[in-house]
Structures are given as structure tokens and as C-alpha cells.
Design an enzyme around this catalytic site. Sequence first.
Site, short mmCIF file in Angstrom:
data_model
loop_
_atom_site.label_atom_id
_atom_site.label_comp_id
_atom_site.label_asym_id
_atom_site.label_seq_id
_atom_site.Cartn_x
_atom_site.Cartn_y
_atom_site.Cartn_z
N ASP A 14 29.49 30.41 42.69
CA ASP A 14 29.20 30.23 41.25
C ASP A 14 30.35 31.05 40.76
O ASP A 14 30.42 32.26 41.04
CB ASP A 14 27.84 30.83 41.09
N LYS A 53 28.39 34.73 44.10
CA LYS A 53 29.27 34.74 42.77
C LYS A 53 30.65 35.06 43.19
O LYS A 53 31.16 35.95 44.20
CB LYS A 53 28.66 35.89 41.98
N ASP A 56 26.47 24.15 35.25
CA ASP A 56 25.30 24.96 35.00
C ASP A 56 25.67 25.26 33.29
O ASP A 56 25.02 24.37 32.56
CB ASP A 56 25.42 26.51 35.65
N LYS A 64 24.19 31.90 47.89
CA LYS A 64 25.00 31.57 46.87
C LYS A 64 25.71 32.83 46.58
O LYS A 64 25.26 33.95 46.29
CB LYS A 64 24.10 31.21 45.58
N GLU A 93 29.78 25.89 41.68
CA GLU A 93 29.18 25.90 40.52
C GLU A 93 29.98 26.33 39.16
O GLU A 93 30.56 27.60 39.29
CB GLU A 93 28.10 26.77 40.34
N GLY A 99 18.60 30.00 38.01
CA GLY A 99 17.61 31.42 37.60
C GLY A 99 18.50 32.16 36.71
O GLY A 99 19.61 32.07 36.51
N LYS A 148 18.45 24.96 34.19
CA LYS A 148 17.69 26.06 33.78
C LYS A 148 17.09 25.86 32.69
O LYS A 148 17.56 25.44 31.50
CB LYS A 148 18.76 27.20 33.58
N SER A 200 20.86 34.29 45.50
CA SER A 200 22.11 34.39 44.69
C SER A 200 22.86 35.99 44.69
O SER A 200 21.99 36.89 44.34
CB SER A 200 21.87 34.16 43.37
#
Length: 369
Positions: free
Chosen positions: A188, A163, A238, A161, A213, A290, A262, A135
Site C-alpha cells: 500500500d 506500507k 483505496d 500488507k 494499493e 481499515g 472503507k 497491515s
Amino acid sequence: MRIEGVELRYVCLPLRTAFETSFARETDKECLLVRLFGEGLQGWGEVVAMSAPLYNEETLETCWHILRDVLIPFTLKSDWDRPEDWCRAVGHIRRNYMARAGLEAALWDLYSQCQNLSLAQLWGGTRQRVEVGISLGIENTLEDLFPQIEAGINQGYRRIKLKIKPGWDVQVLQAVRKRWPELVLQVDANSAYRLEQAEHLAELDQFDLLLIEQPLEHDDIVDHASLAGRLKTPICLDESIDSVDQCRRALDLGSAKIINIKPGRVGGYTASRAIHDHCLSRSIPCWVGGMLETGIGRLPNLALASMPNFTLPGDISASKRYFRRDLIDPEVVLEDDGRVRVPERPGVGQFLDWKALDLYTRRSEKYTG
Ligand code: OSB
Ligand code: MG
């Protein structure tokens, strides 16, 4: 299992590089560790809350309070046959999922040692190694991001991934796709958008993303259902999924096609397994998310990810992705083919690096019945 005492530790590890999401920039990994004493053994768990209530409503201080004043006194009062019994018994307490997940993880650690079975064995894991991804946070420029993608690919991570947030999305993905047309890529947003921006979000459809996400509000499953009808890219939730019931409702509404699980967000491994099973029954793929865990939280997440319906790579990268020195020895390492080995021995307590633990502990308190 009789719990005779509990220690709480506040630890702070420097991150190798700052990690920026749409809501915060973190330069250190701060967390609480829960250490249980019982049956002549020790059980360890990690509380993944952040210092500020930016991912969910909890903070390290609220977790310390709920653990010290509510969960620990309750835990010391009775015998616990299985961690699931403890979960049922604290079921009347509202929310505070990260606080309870930290203690529950320590109970699972103790339980797995008592049974002499690994967590993966206890949870019905079916893989010895699991696929993981990396990530990557928000950066100032593409020149800051590209070397990290390059390094992630070279290390063998199974997917990247990124952000995103308004202003760090379409143009970034355009550039990334141009350079790496075949890369397995997902994004995400950590709730950085509103439903009114659906048209803008639909521009992301051109980049062949595995998923997007949590684009919308942290507590929303209604607008996400509307958005789903306007995007080709599958929505993965999430923040909005905090229980198996909320997961069921979101799937009924069509708010998500994929679920990130998570343990900290949903109150622990018992709830995580229930969500996994629910998704499996509805053919909804899952992956393990995570929270920049130290090894103490990372090892049980690997065991969780060995369950059959975790079919997408998890955010369970190698220790050295985040830390110069982790709290466990051996550390979590990535194998050449982008997989990480699931711990074969019981629990996490026996993997502790005591020197590192003491080095990074800032505060600790012990409670007895
Ligand atoms: O939304 O997945 C998230 C880290 C902190 C808070 C929220 C998130 C994250 C990550 C980290 O993406 C992923 C990892 O632990 O590697
Ligand atoms: Mg997320």
C-alpha cells in the site's frame, strides 16, 4: 426511530507501537464516537478521520463541526425508519464522508437492536467468520520490520500488507521475498508515487504481489488507468474511490482490478454495500479496509466483511494488534486459522467496555433537539 439526543466523544487510545504510512506517523489512535439515544436504546458509531487532513481532506475537528452544526440538528428533526432513509435525506450535503459515516454507523447499531437482528443478518452476510490480514507500517530498518512479519505469520494472519514509499519498496520486498517466498503479500503506497515512476513501480512485478494499493494521487482515476497498462500487479484503489459512481467510473476506465472498501471513506455502510454490489455485478473482488479502528468501528466492519463479494482478507486484525486495551469487551480476537468471528448479536453498543471508554475519553458534548 426517533433520536432524542446525541453525544459526541473525542477519545484517544495509545497504540502499542507507532504506525507509519507514506504520509504520517501515528502514535495514538484518536477518533470521535457518536452515541445516539432513542427508542430507549443507544447506538454507537466511530468517526475514522485523523487529526490532520493527510489521508483525505477531513479532520476530527471538521467532523465535530459537521456533526454538531449540520448532521446532528438534521437527525434530531425527523423520525427515521431505516438508516438508508437518513442517507438519502443527507444526500444533498457535499462530501464530509467520515463525519456522516460515524453517525450512520450509530443509526445502524440502533436499528439492528430495534430489529433484534445482527448487522451481518441485516446486510446479507454469508460467512460466520472472515479472513483477515495485518497491515505493517514503514520502519527504519529491516531489523525493525522482520520480527513483525514473523509475528504476523505465527499468529496466523492470512496475508501481510506492507506500507511502501520511495526508498522503502524494492529493496524491502526483495529481502522479504527472499526470506518468505510463499507469503501472501500485498503493498500500500497511499499515493506516494507519480505516473512518471511507472518503470520503477513495474520492478514490483517480480515479487508476486496480490495487489498494489493506491500507488498514485488520492483523487486520480486517470493516471491509474495508464499505470495499469504498464504493471502486471493488479492495482487496488483505496483513497480514490469515495462513492459507487466513482467506483463505476474507475472500473470503466480500467484503473483498478480490486477495490478496497472503507465505510468511513465512502460515507457509511449503505454506500459500502452499494459499492460491494456494484463490484459483485462486475466480478471485481473487494476487501474491507481499515483505519486502525477501535472495537466500535471494527465490529461493524466484520459484519460488512461477511458479505459474499469480500473475497480477499480484510484489514480487520485483532484488537491487540493495535491496542493494549480496546473499547469493547470481549475484544476482537484472531482464531487459529487466521479468521475472526462475525458478531452474532445485534449492534455494537452491548459490547462496550465502559471503564475503558471513560478512561480514554478526553472531551464530550451532548446535543438534544
Ligand atoms: O491506507 O489502508 C490505509 C491506516 C490509516 C490510514 C490509511 C490506511 C491505514 C491502514 C490501516 O492501512 C489498516 C488497519 O486498520 O489495520
Ligand atoms: Mg490504503
